[in-house]
Scaffold this active site. Structure first.
Site, PDB file in Angstrom:
ATOM      1  N   GLY A   9      66.859  81.226  50.566  1.00 25.60           N
ATOM      2  CA  GLY A   9      65.320  80.143  49.982  1.00 25.60           C
ATOM      3  C   GLY A   9      64.141  80.264  51.219  1.00 25.60           C
ATOM      4  O   GLY A   9      63.386  79.349  51.694  1.00 25.60           O
ATOM      5  N   THR A  11      61.584  81.546  50.567  1.00 27.62           N
ATOM      6  CA  THR A  11      60.484  80.962  50.643  1.00 27.62           C
ATOM      7  C   THR A  11      60.241  79.652  50.938  1.00 27.62           C
ATOM      8  O   THR A  11      58.764  79.501  50.154  1.00 27.62           O
ATOM      9  CB  THR A  11      60.471  81.211  49.146  1.00 27.62           C
ATOM     10  OG1 THR A  11      60.839  80.649  47.921  1.00 27.62           O
ATOM     11  CG2 THR A  11      60.270  83.582  48.489  1.00 27.62           C
ATOM     12  N   GLY A  12      61.180  79.187  51.406  1.00 31.33           N
ATOM     13  CA  GLY A  12      60.598  77.425  51.889  1.00 31.33           C
ATOM     14  C   GLY A  12      60.277  77.254  53.112  1.00 31.33           C
ATOM     15  O   GLY A  12      59.897  78.235  53.981  1.00 31.33           O
ATOM     16  N   ASP A  14      61.823  76.258  55.281  1.00 35.58           N
ATOM     17  CA  ASP A  14      62.982  76.052  56.094  1.00 35.58           C
ATOM     18  C   ASP A  14      63.433  77.723  56.429  1.00 35.58           C
ATOM     19  O   ASP A  14      63.498  77.882  57.520  1.00 35.58           O
ATOM     20  CB  ASP A  14      64.567  75.232  55.876  1.00 35.58           C
ATOM     21  CG  ASP A  14      64.875  73.825  56.256  1.00 35.58           C
ATOM     22  OD1 ASP A  14      63.858  73.689  56.588  1.00 35.58           O
ATOM     23  OD2 ASP A  14      64.993  73.194  56.286  1.00 35.58           O
ATOM     24  N   LEU A  79      70.162  78.528  52.129  1.00 29.67           N
ATOM     25  CA  LEU A  79      69.322  77.221  52.352  1.00 29.67           C
ATOM     26  C   LEU A  79      68.506  77.405  51.535  1.00 29.67           C
ATOM     27  O   LEU A  79      67.852  76.503  50.918  1.00 29.67           O
ATOM     28  CB  LEU A  79      68.016  77.721  53.600  1.00 29.67           C
ATOM     29  CG  LEU A  79      68.268  78.462  54.504  1.00 29.67           C
ATOM     30  CD1 LEU A  79      67.621  78.353  55.190  1.00 29.67           C
ATOM     31  CD2 LEU A  79      69.320  77.315  55.765  1.00 29.67           C
ATOM     32  N   SER A  83      65.733  71.561  46.095  1.00 29.82           N
ATOM     33  CA  SER A  83      65.312  69.939  47.270  1.00 29.82           C
ATOM     34  C   SER A  83      64.407  69.424  46.775  1.00 29.82           C
ATOM     35  O   SER A  83      65.112  68.119  47.322  1.00 29.82           O
ATOM     36  CB  SER A  83      65.152  70.750  47.888  1.00 29.82           C
ATOM     37  OG  SER A  83      64.039  71.581  48.124  1.00 29.82           O
ATOM     38  N   SER A 134      73.155  68.384  53.813  1.00 35.89           N
ATOM     39  CA  SER A 134      71.835  67.223  53.957  1.00 35.89           C
ATOM     40  C   SER A 134      72.405  65.889  53.782  1.00 35.89           C
ATOM     41  O   SER A 134      73.270  65.305  53.809  1.00 35.89           O
ATOM     42  CB  SER A 134      71.156  66.858  52.221  1.00 35.89           C
ATOM     43  OG  SER A 134      70.416  66.070  52.171  1.00 35.89           O
ATOM     44  N   GLU A 136      71.332  63.452  52.286  1.00 38.46           N
ATOM     45  CA  GLU A 136      71.192  62.583  50.920  1.00 38.46           C
ATOM     46  C   GLU A 136      72.606  62.398  51.037  1.00 38.46           C
ATOM     47  O   GLU A 136      73.014  61.768  49.753  1.00 38.46           O
ATOM     48  CB  GLU A 136      70.691  63.596  49.779  1.00 38.46           C
ATOM     49  CG  GLU A 136      69.147  63.342  50.504  1.00 38.46           C
ATOM     50  CD  GLU A 136      68.254  62.032  49.989  1.00 38.46           C
ATOM     51  OE1 GLU A 136      69.263  61.465  48.753  1.00 38.46           O
ATOM     52  OE2 GLU A 136      67.342  60.869  50.401  1.00 38.46           O
ATOM     53  N   TYR A 158      70.612  65.591  43.389  1.00 38.99           N
ATOM     54  CA  TYR A 158      70.895  66.747  44.044  1.00 38.99           C
ATOM     55  C   TYR A 158      72.097  66.447  45.482  1.00 38.99           C
ATOM     56  O   TYR A 158      73.016  67.592  46.089  1.00 38.99           O
ATOM     57  CB  TYR A 158      69.420  66.302  45.009  1.00 38.99           C
ATOM     58  CG  TYR A 158      69.088  66.579  46.271  1.00 38.99           C
ATOM     59  CD1 TYR A 158      68.950  68.335  46.628  1.00 38.99           C
ATOM     60  CD2 TYR A 158      69.521  66.345  47.447  1.00 38.99           C
ATOM     61  CE1 TYR A 158      69.180  68.442  48.277  1.00 38.99           C
ATOM     62  CE2 TYR A 158      69.172  66.913  48.268  1.00 38.99           C
ATOM     63  CZ  TYR A 158      69.112  68.781  48.591  1.00 38.99           C
ATOM     64  OH  TYR A 158      68.539  68.749  50.095  1.00 38.99           O
ATOM     65  N   HIS A 188      63.631  66.759  57.837  1.00 41.99           N
ATOM     66  CA  HIS A 188      62.848  67.839  58.954  1.00 41.99           C
ATOM     67  C   HIS A 188      61.640  68.129  58.241  1.00 41.99           C
ATOM     68  O   HIS A 188      61.494  68.595  56.945  1.00 41.99           O
ATOM     69  CB  HIS A 188      63.403  68.932  59.249  1.00 41.99           C
ATOM     70  CG  HIS A 188      64.451  69.403  58.174  1.00 41.99           C
ATOM     71  ND1 HIS A 188      65.808  68.450  57.155  1.00 41.99           N
ATOM     72  CD2 HIS A 188      64.470  70.418  57.531  1.00 41.99           C
ATOM     73  CE1 HIS A 188      66.002  70.009  56.866  1.00 41.99           C
ATOM     74  NE2 HIS A 188      65.260  71.552  56.882  1.00 41.99           N
TER      75      HIS A 188
END
Length: 341
Positions: A9, A11-12, A14, A79, A83, A134, A136, A158, A188
């Site tokens: 992850g 490229t995201g 976080d 990560l 998402s 998460s 969630e 998710y 966040h």
């Protein structure tokens, strides 16, 4: 020698903040990418010049084993995920494969490369694993605020996939003695947040109206409440978890909640606008199953890790509106460009 970290992850939001933080701490940082066609990869190469990239795919077990063998990391930060919660209803199977099964494949890659079997536990100097869990997962909450012992009741594909990955991380820790931890991160945000997320949708909407590119912003449920913090603060907690003496799971959040309505008010105030003149409520934008209230109890992280958030809610939203205003005024495309303050 410098510690070596592998980030999925990368490229995201976080992934970029974590890479910067680890580089500042003297790490050698590697990012897992699926290929070179993704435009975000070129952005990573441009903005994070000291990060090395290795090919791999959370859908492909063999590629993850190859990546771990090549990088030989001291720490792995998982990560990578699909998402965006609303998309998880539209692509439920893919969400399960990437966000859920991807955790299993990465844990297996670490286990295989470390030579861990049912009869051989992890040794000292093993690869340490961080899983991005998460809030969630709590979903329809049983208690408020939520801590590490609060039961899960996820309300989206998710959230269900994240709960699967969370329990897998615990299982590998208990079954194989692996140093595997989960950070149960509450919402966040930052100027690097994807344009599809409600926080960035709101700050971009206020910025578009301010610079004359739009006159209204359509939103769904304004009453949902979330515990919103700054992404740059939360990646510090990720590293702290992997430096502790024993592997444990931690809730990370501010301990304060705000409604979507309050977020809208803060964003439009930062833009010098009256939100009630521009925001249009659209019932079609409501989730199939809404999560009404999420609020962290970060006491364990504060007491055991010494972690504290540093950016207040109002400052975070003002930061995002200012960044989006400058981006749009300069002719930037929010779907392609990103601010890197």
């Amino acid at each position: 020698m410098a510690r070596r970290a592998l980030i999925t992850g990368i490229t995201g939001q976080d992934g970029s903040y974590l890479a910067e933080h680890l580089l500042d701490q003297g790490y050698e940082v590697w990012g897992l990418v699926r290929g070179q066609a993704n435009p975000r990869v070129s952005r990573v190469r441009r903005q994070l010049r000291d990060v090395q990239l290795v090919r791999g795919d959370l859908l492909d077990q063999g590629s993850l084993i190859s990546a771990v063998e090549r990088v030989a990391p001291d720490e792995v930060y998982n990560l990578g995920a699909i998402s965006f919660v609303p998309m998880s209803w539209e692509q439920a199977e893919l969400t399960a494969e990437v966000t859920g099964m991807g955790v299993l494949r990465m844990l297996e890659a670490i286990r295989v490369c470390s030579g861990i079997t049912s009869s051989r536990a992890a040794a000292s100097g093993q690869i340490r694993f961080y899983q991005a869990s998460s809030s969630e997962m709590f979903g329809q909450v049983r208690e408020t605020p939520q801590n590490e012992l609060t039961p899960f009741h996820p309300r989206s594909p998710y959230g269900v996939a994240k709960a699967y990955g969370h329990f897998l991380t615990q299982n590998y820790r208990e079954s194989y003695g692996m140093f595997a931890v989960s950070g149960i991160l509450f919402n966040h945000e930052s100027p690097r947040r994807g344009a599809e997320f409600v926080t960035r949708k709101i700050t971009l909407g206020a910025a578009r109206i301010k610079v004359g590119l739009a006159t209204e912003l359509r939103l769904g449920n304004l009453d949902a409440r979330r515990d919103w913090g700054y992404a740059g603060d939360y990646v510090r907690a990720m590293r702290m978890m992997l430096q502790s003496a024993t592997p444990e799971d931690y809730v990370i959040g501010t301990g304060r909640t705000h409604s979507v309505r309050e977020l809208v008010e803060a964003a439009f105030t930062a833009a010098g606008l009256d939100w009630e003149r521009h925001v249009v409520l659209d019932p079609a934008l409501h989730r199939p199953a809404e999560v009404d209230l999420l609020c962290a109890d970060p006491k364990k992280a504060r007491m055991q890790l010494g972690w504290e958030p540093s950016v207040p809610f109002e400052d975070l939203i003002a930061m995002m509106v200012d960044s989006d205003t400058r981006l749009l005024a300069g002719g930037g495309d929010p779907d392609q460009d990103s601010s890197w303050p």
